[in-house]
Design an enzyme around this catalytic site. Structure first.
Site, PDB file in Angstrom:
ATOM      1  N   CYS A  32      -7.233  -7.791  11.114  1.00 13.31           N
ATOM      2  CA  CYS A  32      -7.253  -6.535  10.262  1.00 13.31           C
ATOM      3  C   CYS A  32      -5.956  -5.807  10.654  1.00 13.31           C
ATOM      4  CB  CYS A  32      -8.083  -5.623  10.997  1.00 13.31           C
ATOM      5  SG  CYS A  32      -9.851  -6.056  10.876  1.00 13.31           S
ATOM      6  N   CYS A  60      -0.490   4.284   6.863  1.00 10.05           N
ATOM      7  CA  CYS A  60      -0.826   4.563   8.097  1.00 10.05           C
ATOM      8  C   CYS A  60       0.017   3.860   9.184  1.00 10.05           C
ATOM      9  CB  CYS A  60      -2.198   3.892   7.920  1.00 10.05           C
ATOM     10  SG  CYS A  60      -3.200   4.515   6.908  1.00 10.05           S
ATOM     11  N   CYS A 112       0.832  -1.238  -0.104  1.00  8.92           N
ATOM     12  CA  CYS A 112      -0.024  -0.239   0.033  1.00  8.92           C
ATOM     13  C   CYS A 112       0.857   1.344   0.119  1.00  8.92           C
ATOM     14  CB  CYS A 112      -1.008   0.058   1.033  1.00  8.92           C
ATOM     15  SG  CYS A 112      -2.095   1.106   1.223  1.00  8.92           S
TER      16      CYS A 112
HETATM   17  N1  SAH Z   1      -6.888   0.720   2.596  1.00  7.91           N
HETATM   18  C1  SAH Z   1      -8.271   0.263   2.797  1.00  7.91           C
HETATM   19  C2  SAH Z   1      -8.684  -1.007   2.964  1.00  7.91           C
HETATM   20  C3  SAH Z   1      -7.777  -1.833   4.025  1.00  7.91           C
HETATM   21  S1  SAH Z   1      -9.077  -2.276   5.183  1.00  7.91           S
HETATM   22  C4  SAH Z   1      -8.459   1.045   4.115  1.00  7.91           C
HETATM   23  O1  SAH Z   1      -7.700   1.658   5.044  1.00  7.91           O
HETATM   24  O2  SAH Z   1      -9.745   1.481   4.516  1.00  7.91           O
HETATM   25  C5  SAH Z   1      -8.045  -2.729   6.511  1.00  7.91           C
HETATM   26  C6  SAH Z   1      -8.906  -2.276   7.863  1.00  7.91           C
HETATM   27  O3  SAH Z   1      -8.110  -2.588   8.852  1.00  7.91           O
HETATM   28  C7  SAH Z   1      -8.912  -0.763   7.856  1.00  7.91           C
HETATM   29  O4  SAH Z   1      -9.949  -0.185   8.565  1.00  7.91           O
HETATM   30  C8  SAH Z   1      -7.626  -0.350   8.671  1.00  7.91           C
HETATM   31  O5  SAH Z   1      -7.666   0.758   9.005  1.00  7.91           O
HETATM   32  C9  SAH Z   1      -7.667  -1.556   9.764  1.00  7.91           C
HETATM   33  N2  SAH Z   1      -6.452  -1.916  10.269  1.00  7.91           N
HETATM   34  C10 SAH Z   1      -5.252  -1.456   9.924  1.00  7.91           C
HETATM   35  N3  SAH Z   1      -4.417  -1.975  10.769  1.00  7.91           N
HETATM   36  C11 SAH Z   1      -4.882  -2.340  11.629  1.00  7.91           C
HETATM   37  C12 SAH Z   1      -4.337  -2.934  13.165  1.00  7.91           C
HETATM   38  N4  SAH Z   1      -3.090  -2.961  13.269  1.00  7.91           N
HETATM   39  N5  SAH Z   1      -5.321  -3.350  13.953  1.00  7.91           N
HETATM   40  C13 SAH Z   1      -6.571  -3.200  13.383  1.00  7.91           C
HETATM   41  N6  SAH Z   1      -7.117  -2.872  12.238  1.00  7.91           N
HETATM   42  C14 SAH Z   1      -6.348  -2.325  11.567  1.00  7.91           C
HETATM   43 FE1  SF4 Z   2      -3.112   1.058   3.343  1.00  6.89          FE
HETATM   44 FE2  SF4 Z   2      -3.830   2.421   5.586  1.00  6.89          FE
HETATM   45 FE3  SF4 Z   2      -5.524   0.719   4.487  1.00  6.89          FE
HETATM   46 FE4  SF4 Z   2      -3.371   0.070   5.619  1.00  6.89          FE
HETATM   47  S1  SF4 Z   2      -4.959   1.024   6.632  1.00  6.89           S
HETATM   48  S2  SF4 Z   2      -3.997  -0.813   3.759  1.00  6.89           S
HETATM   49  S3  SF4 Z   2      -1.940   1.778   5.080  1.00  6.89           S
HETATM   50  S4  SF4 Z   2      -4.562   2.517   3.552  1.00  6.89           S
END
Ligand code: SAH
Ligand code: SF4
Length: 379
Positions: A347, A121, A117
């Site tokens: 997630c 984040c 990605c």
């Molecule tokens: N890029 C898109 C699609 C990925 S969804 C997006 O960010 O929405 C993946 C989901 O898991 C997102 O809501 C993200 O914020 C969440 N996520 C990412 N890292 C995480 C973590 N360490 N613990 C819990 N949720 C997490």
């Molecule tokens: Fe990409 Fe952020 Fe979604 Fe993770 S949470 S997949 S870094 S957009």
């Protein structure tokens, strides 16, 4: 047989499939017949497509294959969540996860849209991986087809009889940064004569790519989920760099204008609970102010740690208190149960080991100025 030079029929839109048939001198209705075999029956062997003449079967086999991504690893968690590490023709990998409901009758397939990605984040494991490339429509639909192969859900069962009942675009990558391919793939999945999954059973999650949200609603009409995770620009800028480009005010405006959202089809706001960062009662109240007037529901996600992550999950009593404030205001605000943590399928945990090696190679090549245009660095 070396299939390397043969074109994969999976991932072509109906129009593209018809054009292929025209190219090999077949009538357009053949495309409809073939579509049924590919996406309703899940057949991969032309010789078994019995409604197609032997002559045409041979011609198809001369030019095409029906290929799936290769299953490199297939892991099942103690809680029955299942994760496939898939390898694509060029050696790149991505992960797909199946999350059955508690009663194991139905469940969602969590699909990746990119390898890695570009959005970094801070709480997300995928975000620590460089983007290698967008997935193609074939690779996106292929993930769902691999899952259907694994559970034997061919031909397409009745809607009520499916274990694989939903799709969430919540795997690796930002789907709205690969919109064209995601759209082609989801249109294939939604086609009533094939996989036939209703748009109501598909949820696309975005970190907030504001300019693409309207198109997503208009062209696909799928449910929208927003990875919100913070209620002030200050905090969101810090944990989700995309917020600097599309701040909360713009994001909320795009949500208000999302086509098809209504009280019956609410926008899901995903909110990771990060200890001491975004989890206070004041944050919960600010969240209510932020979404005021929107058809909203919430999904509170306890932070899933990964090696090297800088955050901790909020204490459960804080998560509960946060949820209570939202629920007392009349919103649905369940706390997402972490699934598949033992196989790193929860997630934000998706990130393949072999990818890490490739990324460091890519970083070296970029540094040396020899990477090609498909390789993008996070900004
Ligand atoms: N890029 C898109 C699609 C990925 S969804 C997006 O960010 O929405 C993946 C989901 O898991 C997102 O809501 C993200 O914020 C969440 N996520 C990412 N890292 C995480 C973590 N360490 N613990 C819990 N949720 C997490
Ligand atoms: Fe990409 Fe952020 Fe979604 Fe993770 S949470 S997949 S870094 S957009």
């Amino acid at each position: 047989m070396d299939t390397g030079t043969l074109k994969n029929l999976i991932g072509l839109s109906r129009e593209q499939l018809a054009a292929e048939m025209a190219m090999i001198g077949e009538k357009p209705f053949r495309a409809k017949q073939l579509w049924h075999w590919l996406y309703n029956r899940g057949e991969t062997d032309f010789a078994k497509m019995t409604s197609i003449s032997k002559v045409m079967q041979a011609r198809l086999a001369e030019h095409y294959v029906v290929a799936r991504p290769e299953v490199e690893r297939d892991l099942i968690s103690v809680d029955t969540t299942r994760k496939w590490l898939l390898k694509f023709a060029d050696g790149n990998e991505a992960e797909t996860v199946y999350i059955p409901d508690e009663d194991e009758v139905r469940g969602a397939v969590c699909i990746s849209s990119q390898v890695g990605c570009t959005l970094t984040c801070k709480f997300c494991h995928t975000g620590t991986q460089l983007l290698v490339r967008n997935l193609t429509p074939a690779e996106i639909v292929g993930q769902f087809m691999v899952a259907r192969d694994a559970y034997g859900e061919w031909p397409t069962p009745d809607d009520q009889a499916r274990k694989l009942s939903n799709i969430v675009m919540m795997g690796m990558g930002e789907p709205l940064y690969n919109f064209d391919n995601v759209a082609t793939a989801l249109k294939i999945v939604m086609d009533g004569e094939g996989i036939a999954l209703s748009k109501r059973r598909i949820t696309l999650s975005t970190s907030g790519v504001v300019p693409m949200m309207k198109r997503c609603g208009e062209e696909l009409g799928v449910n929208l989920a927003i990875s919100l995770h913070a209620v002030t620009d200050d905090v969101r800028d810090r944990i989700m760099p995309i917020n600097k480009k599309y701040p909360l005010k713009e994001l909320m405006k795009a949500c208000a204008e999302y086509p098809g959202a209504s009280n019956a089809r609410r926008i899901t706001f995903e909110y990771i609970m990060l200890k001491g960062v975004n989890d206070s009662a004041a944050d919960a109240r600010q969240l209510l102010r932020l979404i005021k007037g929107l058809p909203a529901k919430f999904n509170l996600i306890p932070f899933n740690p990964w090696p090297g992550s800088e955050f901790e999950c909020s204490d459960m009593k804080h998560v509960k208190a946060f949820s209570d404030i939202l629920q007392d205001a009349g919103y649905s605000a369940p706390i997402r149960k972490s699934r598949g943590a033992d196989i790193l399928a929860a997630c934000g945990q998706l990130r393949s080991e072999s990818q890490r090696q490739k990324c460091s190679r890519l970083a070296e090549r970029l540094k040396a100025g020899i990477a090609d245009e498909h390789h993008v660095f996070p900004s």
